[in-house]
Motif scaffolding. Structure first.
Motif, PDB file in Angstrom:
ATOM      1  N   LEU A  78      46.237  50.952  37.234  1.00 48.50           N
ATOM      2  CA  LEU A  78      45.724  49.929  36.697  1.00 48.50           C
ATOM      3  C   LEU A  78      45.055  48.858  37.551  1.00 48.50           C
ATOM      4  O   LEU A  78      44.222  48.284  37.045  1.00 48.50           O
ATOM      5  N   THR A  79      45.879  48.777  38.615  1.00 47.88           N
ATOM      6  CA  THR A  79      45.194  47.583  39.358  1.00 47.88           C
ATOM      7  C   THR A  79      44.273  48.130  40.676  1.00 47.88           C
ATOM      8  O   THR A  79      43.763  47.089  41.487  1.00 47.88           O
ATOM      9  N   GLN A  80      44.056  49.695  40.803  1.00 54.48           N
ATOM     10  CA  GLN A  80      43.058  49.845  41.452  1.00 54.48           C
ATOM     11  C   GLN A  80      43.715  49.602  43.254  1.00 54.48           C
ATOM     12  O   GLN A  80      42.956  49.250  43.936  1.00 54.48           O
ATOM     13  N   ASN A  81      44.929  49.254  43.312  1.00 51.45           N
ATOM     14  CA  ASN A  81      45.511  48.986  44.521  1.00 51.45           C
ATOM     15  C   ASN A  81      46.325  50.189  45.050  1.00 51.45           C
ATOM     16  O   ASN A  81      47.465  50.491  44.448  1.00 51.45           O
ATOM     17  N   PRO A  82      45.896  50.697  46.128  1.00 51.11           N
ATOM     18  CA  PRO A  82      46.816  51.890  46.779  1.00 51.11           C
ATOM     19  C   PRO A  82      48.245  51.267  47.135  1.00 51.11           C
ATOM     20  O   PRO A  82      49.126  52.324  47.609  1.00 51.11           O
ATOM     21  N   LEU A  83      48.446  50.147  47.555  1.00 50.40           N
ATOM     22  CA  LEU A  83      49.841  49.591  47.960  1.00 50.40           C
ATOM     23  C   LEU A  83      50.611  49.223  46.706  1.00 50.40           C
ATOM     24  O   LEU A  83      51.777  48.557  47.095  1.00 50.40           O
ATOM     25  N   ALA A  84      50.105  49.254  45.541  1.00 47.19           N
ATOM     26  CA  ALA A  84      50.912  48.835  44.417  1.00 47.19           C
ATOM     27  C   ALA A  84      51.996  49.921  44.194  1.00 47.19           C
ATOM     28  O   ALA A  84      51.909  51.063  44.102  1.00 47.19           O
ATOM     29  N   ALA A  85      53.323  49.240  43.871  1.00 46.76           N
ATOM     30  CA  ALA A  85      54.357  50.087  43.639  1.00 46.76           C
ATOM     31  C   ALA A  85      55.451  49.084  43.185  1.00 46.76           C
ATOM     32  O   ALA A  85      55.405  47.899  43.425  1.00 46.76           O
ATOM     33  N   LEU A  96      49.225  57.847  27.853  1.00 43.21           N
ATOM     34  CA  LEU A  96      47.715  56.721  28.292  1.00 43.21           C
ATOM     35  C   LEU A  96      47.155  57.517  29.372  1.00 43.21           C
ATOM     36  O   LEU A  96      46.090  56.892  29.961  1.00 43.21           O
ATOM     37  N   SER A  97      47.285  58.705  29.881  1.00 43.98           N
ATOM     38  CA  SER A  97      46.682  59.305  31.284  1.00 43.98           C
ATOM     39  C   SER A  97      44.999  59.282  30.817  1.00 43.98           C
ATOM     40  O   SER A  97      44.614  58.936  32.101  1.00 43.98           O
ATOM     41  N   ARG A  98      44.626  59.770  29.673  1.00 43.89           N
ATOM     42  CA  ARG A  98      43.289  59.593  29.520  1.00 43.89           C
ATOM     43  C   ARG A  98      42.691  58.137  29.412  1.00 43.89           C
ATOM     44  O   ARG A  98      41.666  58.128  30.289  1.00 43.89           O
ATOM     45  N   GLN A  99      43.195  57.412  29.213  1.00 43.40           N
ATOM     46  CA  GLN A  99      42.645  55.945  29.166  1.00 43.40           C
ATOM     47  C   GLN A  99      42.696  55.401  30.557  1.00 43.40           C
ATOM     48  O   GLN A  99      41.933  54.708  30.828  1.00 43.40           O
ATOM     49  N   ILE A 100      43.877  55.708  31.438  1.00 41.31           N
ATOM     50  CA  ILE A 100      43.812  55.126  32.668  1.00 41.31           C
ATOM     51  C   ILE A 100      42.690  55.903  33.307  1.00 41.31           C
ATOM     52  O   ILE A 100      42.330  55.246  34.306  1.00 41.31           O
ATOM     53  N   LEU A 106      37.724  53.417  36.254  1.00 39.65           N
ATOM     54  CA  LEU A 106      36.249  53.622  36.749  1.00 39.65           C
ATOM     55  C   LEU A 106      35.828  52.005  36.893  1.00 39.65           C
ATOM     56  O   LEU A 106      34.833  51.730  37.178  1.00 39.65           O
ATOM     57  N   GLY A 107      36.674  51.166  36.352  1.00 36.83           N
ATOM     58  CA  GLY A 107      36.515  50.002  36.267  1.00 36.83           C
ATOM     59  C   GLY A 107      36.404  49.139  35.016  1.00 36.83           C
ATOM     60  O   GLY A 107      36.188  49.996  33.820  1.00 36.83           O
ATOM     61  N   GLU A 108      36.837  47.904  34.654  1.00 39.69           N
ATOM     62  CA  GLU A 108      36.975  47.422  33.406  1.00 39.69           C
ATOM     63  C   GLU A 108      35.682  47.430  32.615  1.00 39.69           C
ATOM     64  O   GLU A 108      35.771  47.678  31.293  1.00 39.69           O
ATOM     65  N   SER A 109      34.630  46.976  33.396  1.00 36.17           N
ATOM     66  CA  SER A 109      33.320  46.981  32.500  1.00 36.17           C
ATOM     67  C   SER A 109      32.910  48.492  32.218  1.00 36.17           C
ATOM     68  O   SER A 109      32.576  48.244  30.913  1.00 36.17           O
ATOM     69  N   VAL A 110      33.218  49.232  32.839  1.00 37.13           N
ATOM     70  CA  VAL A 110      32.819  50.659  32.504  1.00 37.13           C
ATOM     71  C   VAL A 110      33.739  51.088  31.321  1.00 37.13           C
ATOM     72  O   VAL A 110      33.152  51.616  30.401  1.00 37.13           O
ATOM     73  N   ALA A 111      35.033  50.726  31.331  1.00 34.81           N
ATOM     74  CA  ALA A 111      35.878  51.142  30.241  1.00 34.81           C
ATOM     75  C   ALA A 111      35.328  50.484  28.912  1.00 34.81           C
ATOM     76  O   ALA A 111      35.295  50.894  27.902  1.00 34.81           O
ATOM     77  N   THR A 112      35.177  49.128  29.083  1.00 32.95           N
ATOM     78  CA  THR A 112      34.614  48.587  27.731  1.00 32.95           C
ATOM     79  C   THR A 112      33.439  49.004  27.214  1.00 32.95           C
ATOM     80  O   THR A 112      33.276  48.955  25.908  1.00 32.95           O
ATOM     81  N   LYS A 159      46.074  47.874  29.033  1.00 32.51           N
ATOM     82  CA  LYS A 159      46.909  47.296  29.939  1.00 32.51           C
ATOM     83  C   LYS A 159      48.111  46.922  29.599  1.00 32.51           C
ATOM     84  O   LYS A 159      49.242  47.060  30.625  1.00 32.51           O
ATOM     85  N   LEU A 160      48.324  46.308  28.418  1.00 33.47           N
ATOM     86  CA  LEU A 160      49.777  45.754  27.813  1.00 33.47           C
ATOM     87  C   LEU A 160      50.603  47.082  27.764  1.00 33.47           C
ATOM     88  O   LEU A 160      51.650  47.052  28.279  1.00 33.47           O
ATOM     89  N   ALA A 161      50.095  48.172  27.094  1.00 31.87           N
ATOM     90  CA  ALA A 161      50.795  49.444  27.162  1.00 31.87           C
ATOM     91  C   ALA A 161      51.073  50.023  28.420  1.00 31.87           C
ATOM     92  O   ALA A 161      52.505  50.371  28.693  1.00 31.87           O
ATOM     93  N   THR A 162      50.324  50.038  29.279  1.00 27.02           N
ATOM     94  CA  THR A 162      50.519  50.524  30.711  1.00 27.02           C
ATOM     95  C   THR A 162      51.672  49.869  31.312  1.00 27.02           C
ATOM     96  O   THR A 162      52.786  50.249  32.128  1.00 27.02           O
ATOM     97  N   ALA A 163      51.504  48.302  31.122  1.00 21.97           N
ATOM     98  CA  ALA A 163      52.508  47.282  31.897  1.00 21.97           C
ATOM     99  C   ALA A 163      53.863  47.700  31.242  1.00 21.97           C
ATOM    100  O   ALA A 163      54.961  47.675  31.955  1.00 21.97           O
ATOM    101  N   SER A 164      53.996  47.908  30.039  1.00 20.36           N
ATOM    102  CA  SER A 164      55.217  48.000  29.472  1.00 20.36           C
ATOM    103  C   SER A 164      56.159  49.303  29.781  1.00 20.36           C
ATOM    104  O   SER A 164      57.273  49.297  29.926  1.00 20.36           O
TER     105      SER A 164
END
Length: 339
Positions: free
Chosen positions: A89-96, A218-222, A227-233, A243-248
């Motif tokens: 979701l954040t494109q951050n390899p340090l996210a945990a 959500l795996s397909r949507q992630i 690829l980037g929010e602009s590409v996804a949009t 993002k809301l469903a993933t965060a939940s």
């Protein structure tokens, strides 16, 4: 020398890797049920499930070792998938969950309730852990969004580290004020599976199942969002809802894991990288891989924690920290070189 691997070969490699991972988990579960302070013959272990007779050995197997092992596997899978979702979701390899403050928020909420109400009932602790995880996640995102660059991976990491330090300090302060609270939660705060029973497991299990099913859905949507929010949009994705469903899902999984076993660190950081290294970048494979590898890691780490200083035992969070800290240093060094 570049080696081209066809899609069919990649498929079989992934299936083979998952099968090996599942075998490692099953072996870990058997070893965890078999090993403990009391030496129980293998025959007694099997009859505990086929011909239960209320003997001491059977009680130990079914009331102590089995729930502990099941909790270890579910907590490991939940933390690993939560970390994979956060990194995607954040494109951050340090996210945990442990680094971005979610574990610390859930831990502070639980300690505060135990201190204020003097109770540690399983349903209440589970609910409070969810609330603490949610508030911490919202706080990290809000802090990371400050400034003209917005919620960049670096900003989120800094905000998460700062909030984790703050919440951990407050938790320590609460424990200093109350020896009773410290006595109740000191092993839990280090990340421990000792003394867990089926009542606690069954309380958190439905929430974990909901979080896991949501993540897999959500795996397909992630994949698209990565690829980037602009590409996804541009591809027609409702990024806000994704993002809301993933965060939940992250909050549910991390909150459940903390409620069951305390704030165990590094599983959500290390395992997603291992899963992507083995399964590729497709989250339809990364998430199942993370679930299997995370379950295996925590089951075997708990087994090692019981063996290192036998007949006493270490909190499993100590073992995961010993494994994860060097990997975190490697990741930070890699990010600095890339930057």
């Amino acid at each position: 020398m570049n080696i081209n691997i066809s899609d069919s070969e990649k498929y079989y490699i992934r299936i083979f890797s998952l099968c090996i991972g599942i075998l490692v988990v099953l072996l870990g579960i058997f070893a965890s049920i078999s090993y403990g302070a009391a030496d129980i013959p293998i025959a007694k272990i099997f009859t505990a499930f086929t011909n239960y007779d209320d003997s001491t050995e059977h009680i130990i197997i079914r009331s102590m070792r089995l729930p502990r092992t099941l909790i270890a596997s579910m907590v490991g899978a939940s933390l690993a998938i939560a970390g994979a979702l956060m990194q995607g979701l954040t494109q951050n390899p340090l996210a945990a969950p442990g680094i971005l403050g979610i574990n610390a928020g859930a831990a502070l909420a639980v300690v505060t309730v135990v201190f204020g109400l003097g109770t540690s009932s399983a349903p209440l602790i589970t609910l409070v852990a969810f609330v603490g995880a949610l508030v911490a996640a919202l706080a990290v995102y809000s802090l990371g969004s400050l400034g003209h660059e917005g919620a960049t991976p670096l900003n989120l990491t800094i905000a998460g580290a700062a909030l984790t330090a703050l919440l951990s300090s407050i938790t320590t302060g609460v424990l200093i004020l109350s020896d009773r609270t410290l006595e109740e939660v000191r092993f839990w705060l280090a990340g421990s599976l000792a003394g867990r029973d089926f009542n606690l497991f069954l309380t958190a299990l439905p929430w974990m199942v909901v979080g896991l099913l949501t993540a897999f859905a959500l795996s397909r949507q992630i994949n698209v969002l990565s690829l980037g929010e602009s590409v996804a949009t541009g591809l027609g994705q409702q990024t806000s809802w994704i993002k809301l469903a993933t965060a939940s899902s992250v909050v549910i999984l991390a909150g459940s894991a903390v409620a069951l076993a305390g704030p165990i660190g590094f599983v959500g950081l290390v395992i997603p990288h291992l899963a992507r290294g083995v399964m590729g970048v497709d989250y339809r494979w990364v998430l199942p891989g993370a679930a299997v590898f995370g379950a295996g890691l925590l089951v075997w780490a708990d087994l090692a924690a019981r063996w290192v200083i036998r007949p006493q035992e270490l909190p499993v969070g100590v073992m995961t920290a010993l494994l994860g800290a060097p990997f975190l240093l490697y990741l930070v060094r890699w990010r600095v070189k890339r930057g």
